[in-house]
Design a protein around this motif. Structure first.
Motif: not given
Length: 136
Positions: A9-18
């Protein structure tokens, strides 16, 4: 397993932000090879997938090692319990044998067997009469 879900979930949030804040094309340097005009979203997705796979294998191998250690620990506990149980059974068998030998020996006041006379004088266990004699 919960940590793995939180990491994904954290990786998905970071991916969307980037993906929302970076230009759509970028250049990357992969082990000395430079690639130009690569989609930023593709780079983010590759990084996300590789991170998820790494986390999955790491947690899976950790789970396997813990389960193997637990199996080994349980087997050693069972072996110790069986060892104790066998020792108690062996002691009980020896006691039963000694009692049987004592019951089978007649209680005559004049035993005819000279070995029994010697055993009574020495107050040895009747079981010792039936064990192998030492020769010198």
């Amino acid at each position: 397993m919960i940590r793995l879900i939180i990491n994904i979930g954290t990786l998905l949030i970071v991916a969307v932000f980037i993906a929302m804040n970076v230009s759509y094309e970028t250049s990357i340097n992969l082990f000395g090879y430079k690639y130009d005009n690569i989609s930023t979203v593709a780079v983010i997705i590759v990084a996300l997938v590789s991170g998820v796979l790494y986390s999955f294998f790491y947690y899976f191998l950790t789970y396997l090692s813990k389960s193997e250690k637990l199996k080994i620990r349980n087997k050693s506990k069972q072996a110790k319990l069986k060892e104790k149980e066998l020792k108690t059974k062996e002691k009980n068998i020896h006691k039963a044998i000694e009692e049987g030998v004592k019951e089978s020996i007649p209680n005559n006041s004049d035993p005819d067997d000279p070995e029994l006379i010697d055993a009574e004088k020495k107050k040895n266990s009747p079981l010792n009469l039936f064990k192998g004699k030492k020769t010198k």
